[in-house]
Design a protein around this motif. Structure first.
Motif, PDB file in Angstrom:
ATOM      1  N   ILE A 164      15.325   1.690   0.869  1.00 23.70           N
ATOM      2  CA  ILE A 164      14.788   0.980   1.293  1.00 23.70           C
ATOM      3  C   ILE A 164      14.116   1.066   2.971  1.00 23.70           C
ATOM      4  O   ILE A 164      12.721  -0.324   2.921  1.00 23.70           O
ATOM      5  CB  ILE A 164      16.597   0.756   2.642  1.00 23.70           C
ATOM      6  N   ALA A 165      13.638   2.216   2.956  1.00 21.09           N
ATOM      7  CA  ALA A 165      12.301   2.032   4.379  1.00 21.09           C
ATOM      8  C   ALA A 165      10.934   2.092   3.806  1.00 21.09           C
ATOM      9  O   ALA A 165      10.328   1.442   4.278  1.00 21.09           O
ATOM     10  CB  ALA A 165      12.486   4.089   4.982  1.00 21.09           C
ATOM     11  N   PHE A 166      10.593   2.264   2.228  1.00 17.85           N
ATOM     12  CA  PHE A 166       9.684   1.888   1.738  1.00 17.85           C
ATOM     13  C   PHE A 166       9.849   0.541   1.425  1.00 17.85           C
ATOM     14  O   PHE A 166       8.274   0.499   1.258  1.00 17.85           O
ATOM     15  CB  PHE A 166       9.481   2.575   0.580  1.00 17.85           C
ATOM     16  N   ARG A 167      10.522  -0.032   0.542  1.00 10.37           N
ATOM     17  CA  ARG A 167      10.420  -1.778   0.851  1.00 10.37           C
ATOM     18  C   ARG A 167      10.407  -1.971   1.493  1.00 10.37           C
ATOM     19  O   ARG A 167       9.911  -3.122   2.056  1.00 10.37           O
ATOM     20  CB  ARG A 167      11.068  -2.235   0.037  1.00 10.37           C
ATOM     21  N   PHE A 168      10.648  -1.897   3.166  1.00  7.67           N
ATOM     22  CA  PHE A 168      10.692  -2.561   4.805  1.00  7.67           C
ATOM     23  C   PHE A 168       9.172  -2.319   4.548  1.00  7.67           C
ATOM     24  O   PHE A 168       8.485  -2.972   5.033  1.00  7.67           O
ATOM     25  CB  PHE A 168      11.323  -1.335   5.434  1.00  7.67           C
ATOM     26  N   ILE A 169       8.601  -1.464   4.895  1.00 11.82           N
ATOM     27  CA  ILE A 169       6.898  -0.957   4.783  1.00 11.82           C
ATOM     28  C   ILE A 169       6.048  -1.549   3.986  1.00 11.82           C
ATOM     29  O   ILE A 169       5.003  -2.291   4.875  1.00 11.82           O
ATOM     30  CB  ILE A 169       6.487   0.384   4.826  1.00 11.82           C
ATOM     31  N   ASN A 170       6.929  -1.765   2.843  1.00 13.06           N
ATOM     32  CA  ASN A 170       5.702  -2.713   1.506  1.00 13.06           C
ATOM     33  C   ASN A 170       5.817  -3.988   1.989  1.00 13.06           C
ATOM     34  O   ASN A 170       4.967  -4.928   2.426  1.00 13.06           O
ATOM     35  CB  ASN A 170       6.367  -2.998   0.155  1.00 13.06           C
ATOM     36  N   TYR A 171       7.273  -4.814   2.326  1.00 13.39           N
ATOM     37  CA  TYR A 171       7.195  -5.761   3.457  1.00 13.39           C
ATOM     38  C   TYR A 171       6.700  -6.398   4.085  1.00 13.39           C
ATOM     39  O   TYR A 171       5.857  -6.941   4.047  1.00 13.39           O
ATOM     40  CB  TYR A 171       9.098  -5.722   3.530  1.00 13.39           C
ATOM     41  N   ILE A 172       6.519  -5.338   5.250  1.00 13.93           N
ATOM     42  CA  ILE A 172       5.691  -5.311   6.626  1.00 13.93           C
ATOM     43  C   ILE A 172       4.504  -5.468   6.019  1.00 13.93           C
ATOM     44  O   ILE A 172       3.275  -6.176   6.758  1.00 13.93           O
ATOM     45  CB  ILE A 172       5.600  -4.473   7.469  1.00 13.93           C
ATOM     46  N   LYS A 173       3.406  -4.763   5.416  1.00 12.32           N
ATOM     47  CA  LYS A 173       2.418  -4.261   5.077  1.00 12.32           C
ATOM     48  C   LYS A 173       1.925  -6.147   4.346  1.00 12.32           C
ATOM     49  O   LYS A 173       0.775  -6.633   4.341  1.00 12.32           O
ATOM     50  CB  LYS A 173       2.141  -3.641   3.721  1.00 12.32           C
ATOM     51  N   ALA A 174       2.482  -6.514   3.502  1.00 10.23           N
ATOM     52  CA  ALA A 174       2.359  -7.992   2.455  1.00 10.23           C
ATOM     53  C   ALA A 174       2.476  -8.464   3.630  1.00 10.23           C
ATOM     54  O   ALA A 174       1.493  -9.243   3.589  1.00 10.23           O
ATOM     55  CB  ALA A 174       3.808  -8.139   1.730  1.00 10.23           C
ATOM     56  N   GLN A 175       3.116  -8.760   4.362  1.00  9.52           N
ATOM     57  CA  GLN A 175       3.562  -9.844   5.434  1.00  9.52           C
ATOM     58  C   GLN A 175       2.312  -9.908   6.130  1.00  9.52           C
ATOM     59  O   GLN A 175       1.299 -11.078   6.895  1.00  9.52           O
ATOM     60  CB  GLN A 175       4.241  -9.919   6.395  1.00  9.52           C
ATOM     61  N   ASN A 176       1.603  -8.374   6.309  1.00  8.89           N
ATOM     62  CA  ASN A 176       0.332  -8.080   7.437  1.00  8.89           C
ATOM     63  C   ASN A 176      -0.636  -8.716   6.427  1.00  8.89           C
ATOM     64  O   ASN A 176      -1.666  -9.536   7.460  1.00  8.89           O
ATOM     65  CB  ASN A 176       0.115  -6.605   7.605  1.00  8.89           C
ATOM     66  N   GLN A 177      -1.265  -8.563   5.407  1.00  9.16           N
ATOM     67  CA  GLN A 177      -1.392  -9.029   4.689  1.00  9.16           C
ATOM     68  C   GLN A 177      -1.855 -10.826   4.118  1.00  9.16           C
ATOM     69  O   GLN A 177      -2.821 -10.772   4.477  1.00  9.16           O
ATOM     70  CB  GLN A 177      -2.001  -8.364   3.093  1.00  9.16           C
ATOM     71  N   ARG A 178      -0.827 -11.211   4.414  1.00  9.65           N
ATOM     72  CA  ARG A 178      -1.038 -12.811   4.536  1.00  9.65           C
ATOM     73  C   ARG A 178      -1.331 -13.585   5.421  1.00  9.65           C
ATOM     74  O   ARG A 178      -2.110 -14.465   5.668  1.00  9.65           O
ATOM     75  CB  ARG A 178       0.475 -13.308   4.166  1.00  9.65           C
ATOM     76  N   GLN A 179      -0.666 -12.711   6.642  1.00  9.98           N
ATOM     77  CA  GLN A 179      -0.852 -12.970   7.647  1.00  9.98           C
ATOM     78  C   GLN A 179      -2.774 -12.529   7.794  1.00  9.98           C
ATOM     79  O   GLN A 179      -3.112 -14.056   8.323  1.00  9.98           O
ATOM     80  CB  GLN A 179      -0.194 -12.596   9.121  1.00  9.98           C
TER      81      GLN A 179
END
Lengths: 318, 275
Positions: A111-126
């Motif tokens: 879950i933790a790694f998925r969370f980190i990837n999700y946030i990273k993807a969001q940051n990238q989109r932003q």
């Protein structure tokens, strides 16, 4: 439905039925009792009856022995579907940059790694959006961008907490391999007595962990305590299948195939026997929802996935 | 729903343990975890399994044993799940032989706790006990590496297969075979002829896959015919009360059994990694 289910198990798991008959109906009992750790108070360990103190040790031993092959076994047993379930949990969570997550019983860090990837993807989109919006600025506006000193935005952070040292070891090793360094902390702790202060986290998750806890009510109370007001509780756990045909097939697969897989792949029959039995001992969706409400959470909902093989329960501390 | 339950009974998906008065544990080994022999468990460590589970276990164990030869537990599981008929035949052979019947009654175990290796090493050189201790030392194996029986649903047959496993190292000594792959395959051929266990037959047939061409040549031309001939001619190796024969000279024991020396020079003890 519950009676029919237990009859099916009676037939399939011929050796377990005697215990089920001899021990009192502990399916719901021990979880809701406001019990202290009195020696001699009995609880369930799969279909066995053990004392409460014993259960903690036995569960610890199970996870100590399965830790190294945990991820491989998850993929084999669920045919990779557990990845989809965990992805759906993250979608439901929908975290944004700045979210502080506590993942309890998060041992190997899925879950933790998925969370980190999700946030990273969001940051990238932003960032991409920002870059696009800055394409046709006037020189004046560009100079203003350099003048605005933006403070560091709130960093999102995830704490992985697990009672088992071996599982944490495997998780840390995975983090190293995947290259996750920042924003990740590993803490050894007990879900019934979390080593954190009150009102600390935005989201609390527990994926496939809460059914192994001796006192589920205490774990829920701790979850309530460490969440900030407005924080969200999310639990991904095996639950009751609502389709009778699929339920039979699921029981067949669970009791006939999974321990065999455990023996062949991990050399450990008993741990996987415990696993499938502990799933049957866990309360169904509605009942678990009530337990979450008892702990103080509001707007408690649940969503059954894959015809109820797993369910995601969600509640808010308001 | 009712059809499914009837089907599950037809396919034999419920385990069929011999429920009756569970006989007491055959040896003094205590149970880990405190589970008692009752509730359908026939001996310490027994895991009752349905026929479907046995089939899946056998298939899975066979694949895993081929994929990862270091998984000795898989070979053991394969033996337990496929050996029912062969074990019954073995047990009957043991019953018909006086020494074998004594073994079945007394249930001796070959473990470090019951074996005094130091005493064996002080026996005269050339005696069976001395050769066995020497074999263990040279090949760096211990008699305690045998996994306990779990999936056999008959308590006496569980002892028979346990005895077979514990006698395996003694067979290496008797046949003069080292514990490398080639030596193991030769012993498997011998055991396959002697016991008829499907696991031995499969091991004998598929074991050579992992051998080099040179060794394969030696195997096929010399060692297999020798192993087969000895397997057919000699007495059933499970019928010997080895614990009473430590002082017997190895040569005499081999003559009694009808085992000849291996065709190549007996290098089993000096060059354990070659052959």
């Amino acid at each position: 439905m519950a009676a029919r289910r237990s009859r099916a198990l009676w037939r399939l798991s011929g050796w377990g039925w005697r215990q089920a008959l001899l021990s009192p109906r502990l399916r719901r009992g021990s979880a809701r009792l406001l019990s202290t750790d009195k020696p001699g108070v009995a609880t369930h360990f799969g279909f066995e009856t053990v004392s409460e103190e014993e259960k903690g040790d036995k569960v610890y031993q199970v996870f100590e022995s399965v830790a190294k092959k945990y991820d491989l076994m998850n993929d084999s047993m669920s045919l990779g579907i557990h990845r989809i379930w965990k992805d759906l949990l993250l979608e439901k969570m929908h975290p944004f940059p700045g979210t502080k997550l506590l993942d309890v019983a998060g041992g190997t860090g899925d879950i933790a790694f998925r969370f980190i990837n999700y946030i990273k993807a969001q940051n990238q989109r932003q960032r991409q959006r920002e870059v696009k919006s800055r394409q046709n600025l006037s020189w004046e506006e560009i100079s203003k961008c350099y003048q605005n000193v933006q403070g560091p935005s709130e960093e999102s952070h995830v704490v992985v907490c697990d009672i088992n040292q071996e599982m944490l070891k495997v998780g840390k090793q995975k983090a190293k391999t995947l290259g996750h360094k920042k924003g990740l902390a590993w803490v050894l702790g007990d879900a019934e007595e979390l080593p954190f202060d009150d009102d600390k986290f935005d989201v609390y998750t527990i994926a496939f962990g809460i059914r192994n806890v001796t006192h589920i009510d205490r774990a829920l109370q701790e979850a309530y305590r460490v969440l900030k007001p407005g924080g969200r509780f999310l639990c991904l756990e095996f639950s009751q299948v609502n389709n009778p045909l699929i339920s039979r097939l699921y029981d067949l697969y669970s009791f006939q195939v999974i321990p065999v897989m455990g023996e062949v792949i991990a050399g450990d029959w008993k741990s996987y026997q415990y696993l499938v039995e502990s799933i049957r001992r866990f309360p169904p969706q509605e009942e678990f929802k009530e337990m979450i409400e008892d702990a103080g959470f509001q707007k408690v909902t649940y969503e059954s996935l894959t015809t109820g093989i797993v369910a995601i329960h969600s509640g808010f501390k308001l | 729903m009712a059809t499914l339950s009837r089907l599950s009974r037809l396919w034999g998906l419920r385990p069929r343990p011999r429920l009756g008065t569970p006989r007491p544990a055959s040896d003094s080994a205590t149970l880990p975890g405190g589970r008692s022999t009752g509730l359908g468990l026939l001996y310490p460590g027994h895991i009752p399994t349905s026929p479907l589970q046995k089939m899946l276990l056998a298939a899975g164990a066979a694949c895993m044993a081929l994929y990862d030869p270091y998984r000795h537990d898989m070979v053991a599981v394969l033996g337990e799940t496929t050996g029912h008929q062969a074990l019954q035949a073995l047990r009957d052979r043991m019953r018909r032989d006086p020494e074998g019947a004594q073994i079945l009654q007394e249930r001796p175990r070959i473990q470090l706790s019951t074996l005094d290796l130091n005493k064996l090493r002080t026996l005269p050189k050339g005696s069976f006990g001395w050769e066995y201790a020497h074999f263990l030392d040279v090949n760096r194996v211990s008699p305690d590496t045998r996994a306990p029986t779990r999936f056999v649903d008959d308590e006496e047959l569980a002892y028979v297969i346990q005895r077979y496993r514990e006698v395996h190292d003694l067979l290496h000594t008797l046949l003069g075979m080292p514990t490398n792959m080639l030596g193991e395959v030769v012993v498997k051929w011998f055991e396959a002829i002697q016991t008829g266990l499907p696991m031995c037959v499969l091991g004998a047939a598929f074991g050579p896959i992992r051998l080099s061409a040179k060794k394969l040549k030696v195997l096929v031309s010399d060692l297999i015919p020798w192993a087969v001939q000895n397997g057919q001619n000699s007495r059933c190796v499970l019928n010997l009360y080895y614990e009473q024969r430590w002082e017997q000279p190895l040569r005499a024991l081999r003559e009694e059994l009808g085992i000849t020396l291996p065709p190549t020079v007996d290098r089993g003890f000096t060059q354990s990694s070659k052959l």
